[in-house]
Design a protein around this motif. Structure first.
Motif, PDB file in Angstrom:
ATOM      1  N   ALA A 136       5.781  -0.689  -1.563  1.00 58.60           N
ATOM      2  CA  ALA A 136       7.067  -0.083  -1.882  1.00 58.60           C
ATOM      3  C   ALA A 136       7.319  -0.068  -3.389  1.00 58.60           C
ATOM      4  O   ALA A 136       7.811   0.926  -3.944  1.00 58.60           O
ATOM      5  CB  ALA A 136       8.189  -0.831  -1.169  1.00 58.60           C
ATOM      6  N   ASN A 137       6.992  -1.148  -4.053  1.00 60.71           N
ATOM      7  CA  ASN A 137       7.226  -1.246  -5.500  1.00 60.71           C
ATOM      8  C   ASN A 137       5.963  -0.998  -6.322  1.00 60.71           C
ATOM      9  O   ASN A 137       5.991  -1.122  -7.546  1.00 60.71           O
ATOM     10  CB  ASN A 137       7.792  -2.630  -5.837  1.00 60.71           C
ATOM     11  CG  ASN A 137       9.164  -2.850  -5.230  1.00 60.71           C
ATOM     12  OD1 ASN A 137      10.077  -2.059  -5.448  1.00 60.71           O
ATOM     13  ND2 ASN A 137       9.306  -3.924  -4.455  1.00 60.71           N
ATOM     14  N   ARG A 138       4.848  -0.660  -5.639  1.00 63.33           N
ATOM     15  CA  ARG A 138       3.558  -0.395  -6.284  1.00 63.33           C
ATOM     16  C   ARG A 138       3.136  -1.556  -7.187  1.00 63.33           C
ATOM     17  O   ARG A 138       2.711  -1.365  -8.332  1.00 63.33           O
ATOM     18  CB  ARG A 138       3.573   0.912  -7.085  1.00 63.33           C
ATOM     19  CG  ARG A 138       3.654   2.161  -6.228  1.00 63.33           C
ATOM     20  CD  ARG A 138       3.350   3.414  -7.031  1.00 63.33           C
ATOM     21  NE  ARG A 138       1.951   3.521  -7.438  1.00 63.33           N
ATOM     22  CZ  ARG A 138       0.953   3.888  -6.623  1.00 63.33           C
ATOM     23  NH1 ARG A 138       1.203   4.173  -5.344  1.00 63.33           N
ATOM     24  NH2 ARG A 138      -0.285   3.969  -7.078  1.00 63.33           N
ATOM     25  N   THR A 139       3.271  -2.778  -6.686  1.00 62.33           N
ATOM     26  CA  THR A 139       2.839  -3.944  -7.451  1.00 62.33           C
ATOM     27  C   THR A 139       1.783  -4.723  -6.677  1.00 62.33           C
ATOM     28  O   THR A 139       1.778  -4.737  -5.444  1.00 62.33           O
ATOM     29  CB  THR A 139       4.009  -4.887  -7.774  1.00 62.33           C
ATOM     30  OG1 THR A 139       4.560  -5.398  -6.561  1.00 62.33           O
ATOM     31  CG2 THR A 139       5.069  -4.184  -8.604  1.00 62.33           C
ATOM     32  N   LEU A 140       0.909  -5.366  -7.431  1.00 58.88           N
ATOM     33  CA  LEU A 140      -0.079  -6.277  -6.870  1.00 58.88           C
ATOM     34  C   LEU A 140       0.028  -7.582  -7.652  1.00 58.88           C
ATOM     35  O   LEU A 140      -0.118  -7.591  -8.874  1.00 58.88           O
ATOM     36  CB  LEU A 140      -1.497  -5.704  -7.001  1.00 58.88           C
ATOM     37  CG  LEU A 140      -2.625  -6.605  -6.494  1.00 58.88           C
ATOM     38  CD1 LEU A 140      -2.511  -6.826  -4.991  1.00 58.88           C
ATOM     39  CD2 LEU A 140      -4.000  -6.013  -6.834  1.00 58.88           C
TER      40      LEU A 140
ATOM     41  N   PHE B 197      -5.776   0.043  -4.199  1.00 58.46           N
ATOM     42  CA  PHE B 197      -5.595  -1.332  -4.650  1.00 58.46           C
ATOM     43  C   PHE B 197      -4.284  -1.943  -4.164  1.00 58.46           C
ATOM     44  O   PHE B 197      -3.925  -3.047  -4.562  1.00 58.46           O
ATOM     45  CB  PHE B 197      -5.701  -1.384  -6.174  1.00 58.46           C
ATOM     46  CG  PHE B 197      -7.016  -0.863  -6.680  1.00 58.46           C
ATOM     47  CD1 PHE B 197      -8.210  -1.475  -6.316  1.00 58.46           C
ATOM     48  CD2 PHE B 197      -7.080   0.263  -7.478  1.00 58.46           C
ATOM     49  CE1 PHE B 197      -9.431  -0.989  -6.742  1.00 58.46           C
ATOM     50  CE2 PHE B 197      -8.296   0.761  -7.921  1.00 58.46           C
ATOM     51  CZ  PHE B 197      -9.475   0.139  -7.545  1.00 58.46           C
ATOM     52  N   LEU B 198      -3.613  -1.206  -3.281  1.00 57.18           N
ATOM     53  CA  LEU B 198      -2.439  -1.741  -2.589  1.00 57.18           C
ATOM     54  C   LEU B 198      -2.699  -1.852  -1.094  1.00 57.18           C
ATOM     55  O   LEU B 198      -1.836  -2.326  -0.348  1.00 57.18           O
ATOM     56  CB  LEU B 198      -1.218  -0.833  -2.839  1.00 57.18           C
ATOM     57  CG  LEU B 198      -0.731  -0.764  -4.294  1.00 57.18           C
ATOM     58  CD1 LEU B 198       0.281   0.375  -4.451  1.00 57.18           C
ATOM     59  CD2 LEU B 198      -0.115  -2.087  -4.717  1.00 57.18           C
ATOM     60  N   GLU B 199      -3.881  -1.385  -0.673  1.00 54.71           N
ATOM     61  CA  GLU B 199      -4.226  -1.409   0.743  1.00 54.71           C
ATOM     62  C   GLU B 199      -4.836  -2.759   1.118  1.00 54.71           C
ATOM     63  O   GLU B 199      -5.772  -3.245   0.463  1.00 54.71           O
ATOM     64  CB  GLU B 199      -5.227  -0.301   1.080  1.00 54.71           C
ATOM     65  CG  GLU B 199      -4.687   1.111   0.899  1.00 54.71           C
ATOM     66  CD  GLU B 199      -3.627   1.451   1.940  1.00 54.71           C
ATOM     67  OE1 GLU B 199      -3.525   0.721   2.947  1.00 54.71           O
ATOM     68  OE2 GLU B 199      -2.912   2.450   1.731  1.00 54.71           O
ATOM     69  N   GLU B 200      -4.327  -3.321   2.183  1.00 58.69           N
ATOM     70  CA  GLU B 200      -4.755  -4.651   2.626  1.00 58.69           C
ATOM     71  C   GLU B 200      -6.263  -4.711   2.890  1.00 58.69           C
ATOM     72  O   GLU B 200      -6.958  -5.618   2.417  1.00 58.69           O
ATOM     73  CB  GLU B 200      -3.976  -5.005   3.890  1.00 58.69           C
ATOM     74  CG  GLU B 200      -4.300  -6.336   4.491  1.00 58.69           C
ATOM     75  CD  GLU B 200      -3.602  -6.487   5.835  1.00 58.69           C
ATOM     76  OE1 GLU B 200      -4.300  -6.744   6.822  1.00 58.69           O
ATOM     77  OE2 GLU B 200      -2.362  -6.331   5.892  1.00 58.69           O
ATOM     78  N   TYR B 201      -6.787  -3.727   3.624  1.00 61.11           N
ATOM     79  CA  TYR B 201      -8.206  -3.759   3.996  1.00 61.11           C
ATOM     80  C   TYR B 201      -9.095  -3.648   2.765  1.00 61.11           C
ATOM     81  O   TYR B 201     -10.154  -4.273   2.674  1.00 61.11           O
ATOM     82  CB  TYR B 201      -8.526  -2.637   4.989  1.00 61.11           C
ATOM     83  CG  TYR B 201      -8.685  -1.269   4.355  1.00 61.11           C
ATOM     84  CD1 TYR B 201      -9.930  -0.815   3.939  1.00 61.11           C
ATOM     85  CD2 TYR B 201      -7.584  -0.440   4.153  1.00 61.11           C
ATOM     86  CE1 TYR B 201     -10.081   0.424   3.348  1.00 61.11           C
ATOM     87  CE2 TYR B 201      -7.718   0.789   3.554  1.00 61.11           C
ATOM     88  CZ  TYR B 201      -8.967   1.221   3.159  1.00 61.11           C
ATOM     89  OH  TYR B 201      -9.105   2.444   2.564  1.00 61.11           O
ATOM     90  N   ARG B 202      -8.662  -2.830   1.786  1.00 66.94           N
ATOM     91  CA  ARG B 202      -9.469  -2.640   0.577  1.00 66.94           C
ATOM     92  C   ARG B 202      -9.480  -3.907  -0.288  1.00 66.94           C
ATOM     93  O   ARG B 202     -10.530  -4.299  -0.816  1.00 66.94           O
ATOM     94  CB  ARG B 202      -8.912  -1.466  -0.225  1.00 66.94           C
ATOM     95  CG  ARG B 202      -9.699  -1.156  -1.493  1.00 66.94           C
ATOM     96  CD  ARG B 202     -11.049  -0.580  -1.169  1.00 66.94           C
ATOM     97  NE  ARG B 202     -11.726  -0.147  -2.395  1.00 66.94           N
ATOM     98  CZ  ARG B 202     -12.842  -0.677  -2.868  1.00 66.94           C
ATOM     99  NH1 ARG B 202     -13.435  -1.658  -2.210  1.00 66.94           N
ATOM    100  NH2 ARG B 202     -13.387  -0.239  -3.983  1.00 66.94           N
ATOM    101  N   LEU B 203      -8.357  -4.562  -0.385  1.00 67.79           N
ATOM    102  CA  LEU B 203      -8.288  -5.808  -1.153  1.00 67.79           C
ATOM    103  C   LEU B 203      -9.166  -6.878  -0.509  1.00 67.79           C
ATOM    104  O   LEU B 203      -9.883  -7.605  -1.202  1.00 67.79           O
ATOM    105  CB  LEU B 203      -6.835  -6.288  -1.254  1.00 67.79           C
ATOM    106  CG  LEU B 203      -5.893  -5.384  -2.068  1.00 67.79           C
ATOM    107  CD1 LEU B 203      -4.451  -5.854  -1.909  1.00 67.79           C
ATOM    108  CD2 LEU B 203      -6.288  -5.373  -3.543  1.00 67.79           C
ATOM    109  N   ARG B 204      -9.108  -6.962   0.809  1.00 71.10           N
ATOM    110  CA  ARG B 204      -9.954  -7.937   1.509  1.00 71.10           C
ATOM    111  C   ARG B 204     -11.429  -7.628   1.271  1.00 71.10           C
ATOM    112  O   ARG B 204     -12.247  -8.533   1.072  1.00 71.10           O
ATOM    113  CB  ARG B 204      -9.654  -7.915   3.005  1.00 71.10           C
ATOM    114  CG  ARG B 204      -8.257  -8.421   3.359  1.00 71.10           C
ATOM    115  CD  ARG B 204      -7.969  -8.274   4.829  1.00 71.10           C
ATOM    116  NE  ARG B 204      -8.844  -9.118   5.638  1.00 71.10           N
ATOM    117  CZ  ARG B 204      -8.880  -9.094   6.965  1.00 71.10           C
ATOM    118  NH1 ARG B 204      -8.088  -8.258   7.630  1.00 71.10           N
ATOM    119  NH2 ARG B 204      -9.682  -9.891   7.622  1.00 71.10           N
ATOM    120  N   GLN B 205     -11.768  -6.346   1.267  1.00 61.79           N
ATOM    121  CA  GLN B 205     -13.148  -5.921   1.045  1.00 61.79           C
ATOM    122  C   GLN B 205     -13.633  -6.338  -0.346  1.00 61.79           C
ATOM    123  O   GLN B 205     -14.750  -6.861  -0.504  1.00 61.79           O
ATOM    124  CB  GLN B 205     -13.226  -4.398   1.193  1.00 61.79           C
ATOM    125  CG  GLN B 205     -14.620  -3.816   1.110  1.00 61.79           C
ATOM    126  CD  GLN B 205     -14.581  -2.305   1.204  1.00 61.79           C
ATOM    127  OE1 GLN B 205     -13.886  -1.639   0.428  1.00 61.79           O
ATOM    128  NE2 GLN B 205     -15.305  -1.763   2.163  1.00 61.79           N
TER     129      GLN B 205
END
Length: 627
Positions: A70-74, A186-194
């Motif tokens: 929502a806020n485009r933050t990581l 880089f906000l997607e859960e699956y991609r970060l886990r990968q």
């Protein structure tokens, strides 16, 4: 109020270099920030070694990843040592200054913990994906927190802030998508886990993230709902650091599958823990089958390379020679000289030493497999023997001594694969050479006229059925002081019996006949002569010089080999009835000798698997002899 400060290194151009030139993949930013977070926790560990007031309980330390679409933050948070205002300015305000390196120099690594960060540029990789980077940090032993913030090379601000616990939060405002670049990943859960599993799976502290799972709704049969739960994403303790006695074959197989080294099962594996001039750990696998692209230009060799549990290179080609390029696996060492991006290695002594050790260990492992599990080795050789033979031929034979004992060829005695050592060990005393024959298959070689003399003597014959085989043998030249000889070569080194030698008159008659036949064939052959190797067959082709007929066939299939020709010799069996017909035709004169000569030459071509140069003339010659 926050006051804007300038970066103390050479301005905007330097930061642009850090962002755009040093790193080849944007996803690397997460590896760098997680490594920095791990370093921050390590620093507390080191302080606890010398400060009795500090107690280091590993369970209290972790790294947390929080995406906010929502806020485009990581956000990357750690419970590490934190930074004071001065450290924020010095460590983050001066590009290429490493707080970790300075700390490492102050506290030497102990107890297997090693500070990862050395160059001070990894933090700035965040600007590859973020338009603004915010760092909120509270240092160990301080009740004050500070916020550092920057939008790039224009500078940064530092101001007091509130933070309940010691540690650091790095908040990235992720860039908006463009036509060329997708930053949403880089906000997607699956991609970060990968990315975490790929690069930071073996960081020694837990990397936590809230992940989405599904469960059946209470009171329903077929309805499901999503929920969030905090999970540890990384494995933390790598298999290669565990005691070998604790590991089972299934553990290695699972690691092979988890790392996607192949779709098959590993045929065999090798676990190395080396201490000495260079300290490293390695787990190496030999697949059951060659990858579908293995013998193509698209195949990339290399081992995964780790330093302090962090993946540095996905495929490090310098760790494997080409002839062992089928080996999969990983190497970890803290003795490596990394370059500034940690994506590549400096070509240094440590890397070369590790590569040399690995090469020797692979060879020793294969020799042990050959000795102790013949069936498994033959399965390996069926998949990758071609590559070993290429390794003998490649680089002008530089590796032939290393590889010759690993080679296998089919044999006339056992009709199965044998090693060169096995062949030589059972050679009769009167046999001077290692004899081999080339052809498309064992069955075809068995029918070759040239094999008659060698097999008739009771000598063993090696069958070379792959296009690389003879090239490798030519480079080997000899094995255990025994030279290789082709049955289609000029000299077999076998003297004929006295009764088979022609008289002077017969020799003169042969010379005149063969001279006439050579005139018919012209430059198609180098010579026509009486054969010392034929027994029941009337004719065959042999070759003089280094280039054999089989090598000619292989080379002529290449783009620049169309004009390659072996120096062929047409050999005639003077003990065959055909020879008597040739003598009569020569004595009678006329055109019959020409037809006989061409017919025999074309027959010899067909036996060798070579095309008839003029099929129409060949057919006409046959028809004329029939009427």
């Amino acid at each position: 109020m926050a006051v804007k400060q300038e970066f103390q290194a050479e301005s905007k151009r330097l930061l642009e270099l850090m962002i755009n030139a040093i790193y080849t993949q944007r996803e690397i930013f997460l590896r760098e920030l997680i490594s920095n977070a791990s370093d921050a926790i390590d620093k507390i560990y080191y302080k606890a070694l010398t400060d009795d007031s500090l107690t280091f309980n590993k369970d209290d330390y972790y790294i947390k990843i929080v995406p906010d679409k929502a806020n485009r933050t990581l956000t990357i948070s750690d419970t590490g040592i934190g930074m004071t205002e001065e450290e924020l300015v010095n460590n983050l305000g001066v590009i290429a200054k490493s707080g970790s390196l300075a700390f490492k120099q102050q506290f030497e690594a102990k107890d297997g913990h090693n500070i990862i960060g050395q160059f001070g540029v990894g933090f700035y990789s965040a600007f590859m994906v973020a338009e603004t980077v915010t760092v909120i940090s509270r240092a160990l032993g301080s009740d004050k927190a500070f916020k550092w913030e920057s939008s790039g090379a224009d500078g940064f601000t530092v101001e007091p802030w509130e933070k309940d616990k010691v540690g650091t939060d790095i908040i990235l405002k992720i860039k908006a998508n463009t036509d060329e670049d997708n930053y949403d990943e880089f906000l997607e859960e699956y991609r970060l886990r990968q990315i975490i599993k790929k690069y930071s799976d073996f960081i020694r502290y837990p990397i936590k993230m809230d992940v989405t799972r599904t469960r059946k709704k209470e009171g329903t049969e077929n309805e499901y709902e999503e929920y969030k739960t905090e999970e540890t994403i990384n494995s933390m303790v790598p298999i290669w650091r565990r005691n070998k006695s604790e590991l089972k074959p299934e553990d290695y197989e699972n690691f092979y599958f988890e790392k996607h080294y192949g779709f098959d099962k590993p045929l065999t594996y090798l676990h190395i823990s080396a201490d000495g001039a260079v300290v490293y750990n390695a787990i190496l696998f030999i697949p059951e089958q060659a990858p579908f692209d293995y013998y193509t230009k698209e195949y990339e060799k290399g081992l995964e390379l780790y330093s302090s549990g962090v993946l540095i290179m996905n495929k490090c080609p310098d760790l494997l020679p080409d002839h062992f390029s089928f080996v999969k696996g990983m190497v970890e060492s803290e003795d490596l000289s990394l370059n500034i991006s940690r994506e590549m290695l400096q070509h240094d002594r440590q890397l070369k030493q590790i590569a040399k050790n690995i090469r020797n260990r692979i060879k020793s492992h294969l020799l042990s497999l050959l000795k102790d599990d013949r069936e498994k080795y033959e399965k390996f050789f069926a998949a990758f023997g071609r590559q070993l033979k290429f390794g003998v031929y490649n680089e002008f034979g530089a590796n032939r001594e290393d590889l010759q004992d690993l080679l296998m060829f089919r044999s006339s005695k056992e009709k199965k694969l044998v090693t060169l050592d096995e062949y030589v060990s059972r050679m009769p005393e009167d046999q001077k050479y290692i004899y081999y024959a080339t052809g498309e298959s064992v069955e075809r070689i068995d029918k070759l006229p040239q094999a008659e003399l060698v097999l008739g003597k009771g000598y063993e014959l090696l069958y070379l059925t792959e296009d690389i085989d003879e090239f490798a043998v030519k480079v080997l030249q000899k094995y255990k002081d025994k030279e290789f000889r082709s049955i289609s070569g000029g000299d077999l080194g076998i003297e004929p019996d006295e009764q088979d030698k022609p008289s002077d008159a017969e020799a003169k008659e042969q010379q005149e006949l063969f001279k006439a036949m050579k005139e018919v064939l012209g430059d198609k052959v180098k010579d026509v002569r009486a054969s010392k190797r034929l027994k029941s067959h009337p004719v065959c082709l042999t070759a003089e010089g280094e280039l054999s007929i089989e090598m000619e066939k292989v080379l002529r299939q290449t783009p620049h080999g169309k004009d390659v020709r072996a120096d062929k010799v047409l050999e005639i069996n003077t003990g065959h009835n055909v020879y008597e017909s040739l003598k009569r035709a020569h004595a009678a004169g006329g055109d019959t000798l020409r037809r006989y000569t061409n017919l025999l030459y074309n027959q010899a071509l067909l036996i060798e698997g070579l095309p008839v140069e003029d099929p129409v003339a060949f057919a006409n010659d046959i028809c004329e002899l029939m009427v």
